[in-house]
Design a protein around this motif. Structure first.
Motif, PDB file in Angstrom:
ATOM      1  N   ASP A  83       5.801  -1.238  -5.000  1.00 20.99           N
ATOM      2  CA  ASP A  83       5.513  -1.354  -6.435  1.00 20.99           C
ATOM      3  C   ASP A  83       5.342   0.037  -7.030  1.00 20.99           C
ATOM      4  OD1 ASP A  83       2.728  -2.797  -8.356  1.00 20.99           O
ATOM      5  OD2 ASP A  83       4.699  -2.023  -8.961  1.00 20.99           O
ATOM      6  N   PRO A  84       6.377   0.517  -7.764  1.00 22.79           N
ATOM      7  CA  PRO A  84       6.330   1.898  -8.281  1.00 22.79           C
ATOM      8  C   PRO A  84       5.141   2.170  -9.187  1.00 22.79           C
ATOM      9  CG  PRO A  84       8.472   0.862  -8.723  1.00 22.79           C
ATOM     10  CD  PRO A  84       7.574  -0.190  -8.144  1.00 22.79           C
ATOM     11  N   VAL A  85       4.684   1.143  -9.912  1.00 26.15           N
ATOM     12  CA  VAL A  85       3.611   1.362 -10.884  1.00 26.15           C
ATOM     13  C   VAL A  85       2.287   1.687 -10.207  1.00 26.15           C
ATOM     14  CG1 VAL A  85       2.383   0.321 -12.848  1.00 26.15           C
ATOM     15  CG2 VAL A  85       4.792  -0.202 -12.472  1.00 26.15           C
ATOM     16  N   GLN A 135       0.053   5.653  -8.936  1.00 32.32           N
ATOM     17  CA  GLN A 135      -1.138   6.394  -9.401  1.00 32.32           C
ATOM     18  C   GLN A 135      -2.347   6.110  -8.503  1.00 32.32           C
ATOM     19  OE1 GLN A 135      -1.042   8.466 -12.019  1.00 32.32           O
ATOM     20  NE2 GLN A 135      -3.192   9.008 -11.795  1.00 32.32           N
ATOM     21  N   LYS A 136      -2.527   4.800  -8.221  1.00 34.77           N
ATOM     22  CA  LYS A 136      -3.677   4.367  -7.403  1.00 34.77           C
ATOM     23  C   LYS A 136      -3.553   4.910  -5.974  1.00 34.77           C
ATOM     24  CE  LYS A 136      -4.487   0.009  -6.401  1.00 34.77           C
ATOM     25  NZ  LYS A 136      -4.461  -1.419  -6.504  1.00 34.77           N
ATOM     26  N   VAL A 137      -2.340   4.787  -5.443  1.00 32.98           N
ATOM     27  CA  VAL A 137      -2.092   5.246  -4.065  1.00 32.98           C
ATOM     28  C   VAL A 137      -2.307   6.743  -3.951  1.00 32.98           C
ATOM     29  CG1 VAL A 137      -0.321   5.489  -2.273  1.00 32.98           C
ATOM     30  CG2 VAL A 137      -0.492   3.360  -3.566  1.00 32.98           C
ATOM     31  N   ALA A 138      -1.879   7.480  -4.983  1.00 29.80           N
ATOM     32  CA  ALA A 138      -2.050   8.952  -4.968  1.00 29.80           C
ATOM     33  C   ALA A 138      -3.524   9.306  -4.850  1.00 29.80           C
ATOM     34  CB  ALA A 138      -1.454   9.540  -6.243  1.00 29.80           C
ATOM     35  N   THR A 139      -4.350   8.612  -5.570  1.00 34.30           N
ATOM     36  CA  THR A 139      -5.804   8.891  -5.515  1.00 34.30           C
ATOM     37  C   THR A 139      -6.353   8.599  -4.115  1.00 34.30           C
ATOM     38  OG1 THR A 139      -5.773   7.837  -7.694  1.00 34.30           O
ATOM     39  CG2 THR A 139      -7.889   8.647  -6.910  1.00 34.30           C
TER      40      THR A 139
END
Lengths: 176, 239
Positions: A3-5, A8-12
């Motif tokens: 899920d590309p969206v 952001q969460k994964v980066a954190t």
């Protein structure tokens, strides 16, 4: 990632785990994304202005039609037809005109999209020449049709109401 | 009493207030043929519009078949018009894009009580009884003035109203058509429906059951026709 969206969460999460700075694609391209937001706003404003213009045109047309038909309105009211019945005639007329316009709009819109999809661009990152990706969706057609019909009906409602409210006696007295 | 009017006043507010109808009392019997005459601007058309519920009075009451109407809302007034009053205008009385038959069907469609077949049959029957069977499928612009006026009459009769109200129905017609229309109105009255007609034609007015002459919004004089039936005379007395 599936899920590309969620990038952001994964980066954190990754940042917290490995201690290196993690940047999601949204952050890396923040400038570009904000221009999209601006573009959306401009497009919506322009479309809104066009709808407003055509709504005024509809208002004008229905005003003219109901004025020309004022004797017919007087006859219908005099024989006992209710005001809303007479008003409904003109709103339906407006919706029918709008339907023709919507049909033309759909066809034209589709043809334009198809024409754009024939344009190719050279992608410097991959070295390939690809056609413009056009996203088609039935929702576009449904939403534009629904909004247009609504504008037609509302734009017709006010002049129709004004015309059918007039007392038949005033129309008769007003000059045969 | 088919139609009763008590203390009827109609004023219009403009820069100056103008009184169109200035206190009229009237009783019209069922099946009576009433002619209203008067000079231009006397208020006779205004009186007619009030009788046909096309207009609401400033004061007074219009009672149609025992039902008072001055306190009714616009919608209720329209409903009474649909079922109790048949209106015939002098000009612009037919919808130009519809055939004669479709024009006659209009009030029945608005009422919505009959099936499509019954409505068509009744419309054809009305047109035939007025000598217009051949003209049923024609548009108003293909008809003569007399034919158009008869279609308007057929339409006024569509919902079997108690009262037929006509504003100068023979005003634009030649002698032959005038005679024909008058004969139809006479038949309608003889059939038990009340007919109220505004007319400039003194000869016509003289042949009605009763003639009232309006001047300045008031009844100036009343006269009775020689052909007036005894039961009409008994019902209305000397009013």
């Amino acid at each position: 990632m599936n899920d590309p969206v969620a990038a952001q969460k994964v980066a954190t999460q990754v940042e917290a785990q490995i201690g290196y700075k993690s940047v999601s694609w949204q952050e890396a391209n923040a400038d570009l994304l904000s221009t999209f937001a601006t573009r959306d706003f401009i497009v919506l404003t322009v479309m809104g202005a066009m709808l407003l213009t055509s709504s005024f045109a509809t208002y004008n047309i229905i005003s003219t039609i109901t004025h020309e038909k004022r004797h017919d309105i007087a006859i219908m009211k005099s024989l006992g037809m209710r005001e809303y019945s007479v008003r409904r005639i003109f709103i339906i007329e407006s919706a029918m005109m709008g339907s023709v316009g919507i049909l033309f709009g759909w066809i034209l819109g589709y043809l334009l999209c198809y024409a754009w999809s024939q344009i190719t661009i050279f992608n410097p990152l991959t070295g390939a020449t690809v056609p413009l990706q056009i996203y088609y969706s039935p929702m576009h057609y449904i939403a534009s049709g629904a909004i247009s019909i609504l504008c037609c009906a509302v734009a017709a409602f006010f002049p129709a109401r004004k015309a059918t409210r007039v007392h038949p006696v005033e129309i008769i007295r007003g000059g045969s | 009493m088919a139609l009763q009017v008590v203390g009827l006043v109609r004023r219009v507010q403009g820069v100056i207030s103008h009184t169109l109808v200035d206190g009229i009392d009237l009783s019209v019997a069922k099946g009576e043929f009433l002619a209203i005459t008067g000079p231009s601007g006397s208020g006779k058309s205004s009186l007619l519009y009030l009788l046909g519920l096309l207009d609401a009075p400033t004061e007074g009451e219009v009672i149609i078949c025992g039902q008072p109407t001055s306190k009714l809302s616009e919608t209720e007034r329209a409903d009474v018009r649909l079922t109790k009053c048949g209106f015939v205008f002098q000009f612009h009385f037919l919808l130009p894009e519809f055939t004669a038959l479709e024009n006659v069907l209009l009030p029945m469609r608005a009422y919505g009580r009959l099936s499509a077949k019954e409505m068509n049959e009744r419309a054809m029957m009305l047109l035939t009884s007025l000598g217009l069977a051949e003209q049923a499928a024609k548009r108003p612009n293909q008809l003569s003035g007399g034919q158009r006026q008869r279609v308007a009459l057929a339409r006024a009769l569509a919902n079997r109203p108690e009262i037929i109200v006509a504003d100068e129905p023979t005003g634009n017609l030649d002698t032959a058509s005038t005679e024909q229309v008058f004969g139809i109105l006479r038949d309608i009255a003889d059939n038990g429906q009340t007919v109220v007609v505004v007319t400039h034609d003194a000869a016509l007015a003289a042949r009605a059951d009763r003639r009232i002459h309006i001047v300045d919004g008031k009844i100036y004089e009343t006269s009775f026709g020689v052909d007036r039936k005894p039961e009409i005379a008994a019902a209305t007395g000397a009013v």
